[in-house]
Motif scaffolding. Sequence first.
Motif, PDB file in Angstrom:
ATOM      1  N   PHE A  34     -80.050   8.054   3.488  1.00  0.00           N
ATOM      2  CA  PHE A  34     -79.369   8.900   2.521  1.00  0.00           C
ATOM      3  C   PHE A  34     -80.374   9.751   1.775  1.00  0.00           C
ATOM      4  O   PHE A  34     -80.692   9.512   0.615  1.00  0.00           O
ATOM      5  CB  PHE A  34     -78.566   8.038   1.536  1.00  0.00           C
ATOM      6  CG  PHE A  34     -77.402   8.771   0.951  1.00  0.00           C
ATOM      7  CD1 PHE A  34     -76.212   8.867   1.666  1.00  0.00           C
ATOM      8  CD2 PHE A  34     -77.493   9.401  -0.273  1.00  0.00           C
ATOM      9  CE1 PHE A  34     -75.139   9.565   1.140  1.00  0.00           C
ATOM     10  CE2 PHE A  34     -76.419  10.098  -0.801  1.00  0.00           C
ATOM     11  CZ  PHE A  34     -75.241  10.184  -0.092  1.00  0.00           C
ATOM     12  N   ARG A  35     -80.921  10.732   2.482  1.00  0.00           N
ATOM     13  CA  ARG A  35     -81.798  11.667   1.781  1.00  0.00           C
ATOM     14  C   ARG A  35     -81.610  13.033   2.402  1.00  0.00           C
ATOM     15  O   ARG A  35     -81.090  13.156   3.513  1.00  0.00           O
ATOM     16  CB  ARG A  35     -83.245  11.207   1.825  1.00  0.00           C
ATOM     17  CG  ARG A  35     -83.896  11.425   3.138  1.00  0.00           C
ATOM     18  CD  ARG A  35     -85.200  10.657   3.262  1.00  0.00           C
ATOM     19  NE  ARG A  35     -85.598  10.786   4.661  1.00  0.00           N
ATOM     20  CZ  ARG A  35     -86.674  11.470   5.038  1.00  0.00           C
ATOM     21  NH1 ARG A  35     -87.461  12.031   4.179  1.00  0.00           N
ATOM     22  NH2 ARG A  35     -86.960  11.566   6.326  1.00  0.00           N
ATOM     23  N   GLY A  36     -82.075  14.054   1.668  1.00  0.00           N
ATOM     24  CA  GLY A  36     -81.793  15.441   2.036  1.00  0.00           C
ATOM     25  C   GLY A  36     -82.081  15.778   3.479  1.00  0.00           C
ATOM     26  O   GLY A  36     -81.219  16.291   4.192  1.00  0.00           O
ATOM     27  N   ALA A  37     -83.301  15.441   3.932  1.00  0.00           N
ATOM     28  CA  ALA A  37     -83.712  15.869   5.270  1.00  0.00           C
ATOM     29  C   ALA A  37     -82.770  15.326   6.337  1.00  0.00           C
ATOM     30  O   ALA A  37     -82.349  16.050   7.247  1.00  0.00           O
ATOM     31  CB  ALA A  37     -85.137  15.398   5.540  1.00  0.00           C
ATOM     32  N   ASN A  38     -82.424  14.035   6.204  1.00  0.00           N
ATOM     33  CA  ASN A  38     -81.546  13.442   7.218  1.00  0.00           C
ATOM     34  C   ASN A  38     -80.141  14.031   7.155  1.00  0.00           C
ATOM     35  O   ASN A  38     -79.543  14.337   8.183  1.00  0.00           O
ATOM     36  CB  ASN A  38     -81.506  11.920   7.058  1.00  0.00           C
ATOM     37  CG  ASN A  38     -80.698  11.276   8.160  1.00  0.00           C
ATOM     38  OD1 ASN A  38     -80.848  11.631   9.323  1.00  0.00           O
ATOM     39  ND2 ASN A  38     -79.818  10.371   7.808  1.00  0.00           N
ATOM     40  N   LEU A  39     -79.655  14.188   5.927  1.00  0.00           N
ATOM     41  CA  LEU A  39     -78.307  14.749   5.791  1.00  0.00           C
ATOM     42  C   LEU A  39     -78.266  16.156   6.366  1.00  0.00           C
ATOM     43  O   LEU A  39     -77.309  16.540   7.046  1.00  0.00           O
ATOM     44  CB  LEU A  39     -77.880  14.774   4.316  1.00  0.00           C
ATOM     45  CG  LEU A  39     -77.668  13.399   3.683  1.00  0.00           C
ATOM     46  CD1 LEU A  39     -77.204  13.552   2.236  1.00  0.00           C
ATOM     47  CD2 LEU A  39     -76.646  12.589   4.473  1.00  0.00           C
ATOM     48  N   GLN A  40     -79.339  16.912   6.139  1.00  0.00           N
ATOM     49  CA  GLN A  40     -79.349  18.272   6.648  1.00  0.00           C
ATOM     50  C   GLN A  40     -79.417  18.275   8.186  1.00  0.00           C
ATOM     51  O   GLN A  40     -78.722  19.037   8.843  1.00  0.00           O
ATOM     52  CB  GLN A  40     -80.530  19.037   6.070  1.00  0.00           C
ATOM     53  CG  GLN A  40     -80.323  20.529   6.214  1.00  0.00           C
ATOM     54  CD  GLN A  40     -81.442  21.322   5.595  1.00  0.00           C
ATOM     55  OE1 GLN A  40     -82.613  20.988   5.758  1.00  0.00           O
ATOM     56  NE2 GLN A  40     -81.095  22.382   4.887  1.00  0.00           N
ATOM     57  N   ALA A  83     -63.612  11.662  12.503  1.00  0.00           N
ATOM     58  CA  ALA A  83     -64.188  10.932  13.637  1.00  0.00           C
ATOM     59  C   ALA A  83     -65.563  11.484  13.983  1.00  0.00           C
ATOM     60  O   ALA A  83     -66.501  10.731  14.249  1.00  0.00           O
ATOM     61  CB  ALA A  83     -63.260  11.035  14.844  1.00  0.00           C
ATOM     62  N   LEU A  84     -65.686  12.807  13.967  1.00  0.00           N
ATOM     63  CA  LEU A  84     -66.983  13.424  14.272  1.00  0.00           C
ATOM     64  C   LEU A  84     -68.037  13.004  13.261  1.00  0.00           C
ATOM     65  O   LEU A  84     -69.182  12.717  13.615  1.00  0.00           O
ATOM     66  CB  LEU A  84     -66.848  14.946  14.281  1.00  0.00           C
ATOM     67  CG  LEU A  84     -66.178  15.528  15.521  1.00  0.00           C
ATOM     68  CD1 LEU A  84     -65.776  16.967  15.287  1.00  0.00           C
ATOM     69  CD2 LEU A  84     -67.102  15.422  16.719  1.00  0.00           C
ATOM     70  N   LEU A  85     -67.628  12.948  11.978  1.00  0.00           N
ATOM     71  CA  LEU A  85     -68.581  12.526  10.947  1.00  0.00           C
ATOM     72  C   LEU A  85     -69.015  11.086  11.192  1.00  0.00           C
ATOM     73  O   LEU A  85     -70.200  10.756  11.099  1.00  0.00           O
ATOM     74  CB  LEU A  85     -67.951  12.665   9.552  1.00  0.00           C
ATOM     75  CG  LEU A  85     -67.690  14.097   9.095  1.00  0.00           C
ATOM     76  CD1 LEU A  85     -67.055  14.109   7.713  1.00  0.00           C
ATOM     77  CD2 LEU A  85     -68.986  14.893   9.080  1.00  0.00           C
ATOM     78  N   ILE A  86     -68.038  10.222  11.529  1.00  0.00           N
ATOM     79  CA  ILE A  86     -68.377   8.815  11.805  1.00  0.00           C
ATOM     80  C   ILE A  86     -69.376   8.719  12.946  1.00  0.00           C
ATOM     81  O   ILE A  86     -70.413   8.053  12.849  1.00  0.00           O
ATOM     82  CB  ILE A  86     -67.102   8.024  12.143  1.00  0.00           C
ATOM     83  CG1 ILE A  86     -66.225   7.890  10.895  1.00  0.00           C
ATOM     84  CG2 ILE A  86     -67.447   6.645  12.694  1.00  0.00           C
ATOM     85  CD1 ILE A  86     -64.899   7.217  11.166  1.00  0.00           C
ATOM     86  N   LEU A  87     -69.088   9.439  14.051  1.00  0.00           N
ATOM     87  CA  LEU A  87     -69.980   9.368  15.212  1.00  0.00           C
ATOM     88  C   LEU A  87     -71.371   9.879  14.867  1.00  0.00           C
ATOM     89  O   LEU A  87     -72.378   9.326  15.303  1.00  0.00           O
ATOM     90  CB  LEU A  87     -69.390  10.178  16.376  1.00  0.00           C
ATOM     91  CG  LEU A  87     -68.099   9.625  16.955  1.00  0.00           C
ATOM     92  CD1 LEU A  87     -67.623  10.473  18.112  1.00  0.00           C
ATOM     93  CD2 LEU A  87     -68.296   8.185  17.423  1.00  0.00           C
ATOM     94  N   GLN A  88     -71.413  10.946  14.044  1.00  0.00           N
ATOM     95  CA  GLN A  88     -72.715  11.495  13.682  1.00  0.00           C
ATOM     96  C   GLN A  88     -73.499  10.514  12.818  1.00  0.00           C
ATOM     97  O   GLN A  88     -74.694  10.328  13.011  1.00  0.00           O
ATOM     98  CB  GLN A  88     -72.520  12.828  12.948  1.00  0.00           C
ATOM     99  CG  GLN A  88     -73.817  13.554  12.667  1.00  0.00           C
ATOM    100  CD  GLN A  88     -74.597  13.839  13.936  1.00  0.00           C
ATOM    101  OE1 GLN A  88     -74.064  14.374  14.892  1.00  0.00           O
ATOM    102  NE2 GLN A  88     -75.867  13.437  13.964  1.00  0.00           N
ATOM    103  N   VAL A  89     -72.806   9.863  11.894  1.00  0.00           N
ATOM    104  CA  VAL A  89     -73.478   8.877  11.038  1.00  0.00           C
ATOM    105  C   VAL A  89     -74.032   7.742  11.892  1.00  0.00           C
ATOM    106  O   VAL A  89     -75.189   7.336  11.752  1.00  0.00           O
ATOM    107  CB  VAL A  89     -72.496   8.333   9.977  1.00  0.00           C
ATOM    108  CG1 VAL A  89     -73.045   7.080   9.321  1.00  0.00           C
ATOM    109  CG2 VAL A  89     -72.230   9.390   8.925  1.00  0.00           C
ATOM    110  N   VAL A  90     -73.207   7.251  12.825  1.00  0.00           N
ATOM    111  CA  VAL A  90     -73.664   6.159  13.690  1.00  0.00           C
ATOM    112  C   VAL A  90     -74.865   6.614  14.511  1.00  0.00           C
ATOM    113  O   VAL A  90     -75.889   5.916  14.597  1.00  0.00           O
ATOM    114  CB  VAL A  90     -72.525   5.707  14.638  1.00  0.00           C
ATOM    115  CG1 VAL A  90     -73.047   4.721  15.663  1.00  0.00           C
ATOM    116  CG2 VAL A  90     -71.394   5.090  13.845  1.00  0.00           C
ATOM    117  N   SER A  91     -74.747   7.806  15.104  1.00  0.00           N
ATOM    118  CA  SER A  91     -75.814   8.273  15.971  1.00  0.00           C
ATOM    119  C   SER A  91     -77.124   8.477  15.204  1.00  0.00           C
ATOM    120  O   SER A  91     -78.191   8.043  15.639  1.00  0.00           O
ATOM    121  CB  SER A  91     -75.330   9.553  16.666  1.00  0.00           C
ATOM    122  OG  SER A  91     -76.344  10.459  16.812  1.00  0.00           O
ATOM    123  N   SER A  92     -77.040   9.107  14.026  1.00  0.00           N
ATOM    124  CA  SER A  92     -78.260   9.311  13.226  1.00  0.00           C
ATOM    125  C   SER A  92     -78.839   7.980  12.765  1.00  0.00           C
ATOM    126  O   SER A  92     -80.054   7.772  12.816  1.00  0.00           O
ATOM    127  CB  SER A  92     -77.964  10.167  11.996  1.00  0.00           C
ATOM    128  OG  SER A  92     -77.560  11.437  12.372  1.00  0.00           O
TER     129      SER A  92
END
Lengths: 332, 341
Positions: B46-52, B293-302
């Motif tokens: 949970f920090r800027g670089a990763n979120l970006q 769903a896309l957000l969930i998949l992206q969170v899991v993948s990252s």
Amino acid sequence: MKVKTATLLKHNEFYLFLVIFILGFLLTIFTEDFFSFENLFDVFLSYSFLGIMAMGLMVVLISGGIDISFTATATVSQYLMAVFIIEHGSGWGAAFIIPIFIGVVLGAVNALLVYYLRVHSIIITIATLNIFYGLLIFFTRGKWIYNFPEWFSEGFTLFEVSTADGTTYSLSFAIIALLTVIALTGFLLNHTSIGRQIYAMGGNPDAARRMGFHMLRLHLCVYCYMGVLAAIAGLVQAQMVQTVAPNSIVGRELDVVAAVVLGGASLVGGAGTLLGTILGVTLIAVMENGLTLLGVSAYWHKVIIGLIFIISVSMTAYNRKLKEKQYARIDV
Amino acid sequence: MPELMFEIKRIQRFLGLRTDPANAYLIVILAVLIGAFTLILPGQFFRGANLQSMAFQVPELGVLAIAMMIPLLSGGINLTIIAAANMSGILMAFILTQFIPEGASGGGPVMVIAAALSAGLAVSLLIGLLNGWIIAYVGVSPILATLGTMMLIQGLNVVITKGYVISGFPEPVLFIGNGLIFGVPAPLLIFAACVGLAALILRRTPFGIAIYMMGSNEKATLFSGIDTRKVILKIYALSGLLCGVAAMIMISRFNSAKAGYASSYLLVTILAAVLGGVDPFGGFGKMMGLVLALLILQVVSSGLNLIGISAHLTLTLWGSILIFILFINQVREWFAVRKRH
């Protein structure tokens, strides 16, 4: 046996045979090597494992499903078989039993998922393809295997024939396996109750269920049969090229689908014949071989298979449409 | 700013993007996942670089997922999306690299860029129309038709590129995938536009309603006076066009185009649609579900990427999640049926 021309013209196999015949004829004229025993024999040999997988896929299509995870099944089973026989040095018994066992297990996974989740089998098998293959690559890190024991490299052969220039041809392991699988599939589909039930299930699943067919058992039969044939194809391929590379079979699933669909098996189920599938695989094999002999880059193979595939399914669909139109009578 | 909030709510309601109870469990999953990864990876997740970087990664998959979702809603499927996106990207890349001299500036390159992007979009639209025509007017089932064109297009992609990578694009093209507009990633804005437009079409146009109706019962739709063939043609044309948009983002982010890019996305787009509540048999599914769903998949993948899990295992995981979601859906249906009796 007298065959009427009219019934002949109705059969998909007839047209396939015609296309193959014309293609073969043209290739014989335009290339020197096509119509030689050596070439035809090599084609037969190198497409045997595709033929084995096509037999399994045909059964799945007849039942009204589709399976594209079979290349992963073939790869997983040949890989584990190779690892086992190299480490434990056992004989042909293990080389057969291990892949067949894995084929049954992975096939059963597909069958249970397709049966219980009630979603089109293409979605299920796209998922299982990735699961099986991803796990294999993760655990093996994509390493190739070469150092097979000697007895496995030699294989076994029947009826050796030597030609004048000293090369020997024989009924090798791959060809024996292919012929056995064809015979077995023919027997299963046409001479057993299960086979006829598979046709019925594909033709009309609701009717089949109400007839009291055991649908789960039929699913298990179909997908496990596919799994076993994929495993045998993997074994044949490993024996033939003496290498197990995790990426050598995966990616060819669409060639097999194309061959079987060309052979007249419908995705809706209930249709498909042994001869049709054999001719479908033959067409793909002759065409790829012909293109290679003509010096066309292998890049074009997929394009041409895709084109033939689209034309073939379009013709089938269009004919069906015409037929439906013929029968349609609006009663007012 | 109550007025602004009210306006946003009004637009959301108009587009049908409001979160309804069916999406509540997706929001819970998303929140739990974000919480879990924040705890497991303190200061990393949970920090800027990763979120970006997540914001840059969602769009290309997201646009492809919309391209998959629309045919799925109508009871079809489009297996050609990845091949179509690659062909579109290759054509754009080909024009961009052939017709722009090194170090050129001014009006010339801009025209070439416009031509390249529109050619790419046009080819993806054509692929979509071809699919739609084969399905609607020839009568081939969507699976077979799109499987056939997928083989054909994939083959052509390899023939055109001979397996090589085409790379090196001018600055404005790179901006599409990598630029920031007022601090918001440009691809994210394109994705948002696609979501809004697709939601608008699905919710507020006769065409959109027809898509849902066809997914529930194609014959009934035909008998209710809708030209289903025209609808099918439009569905696959729209799906194709979206592949072109995805291609634009993709080549810009990779600064290159190739025949085999994004090949694993076919599974992931189906997964995103099904996870987002799209019925694989058609008729049901909402845009908001897909976005969640896309957000969930992206969170899991990252998250998994930060933990350091291999990409192949991620592939296995996607397959397993898809199976799991289908399982949950089935269980819920069983309970629903039992409750009714």
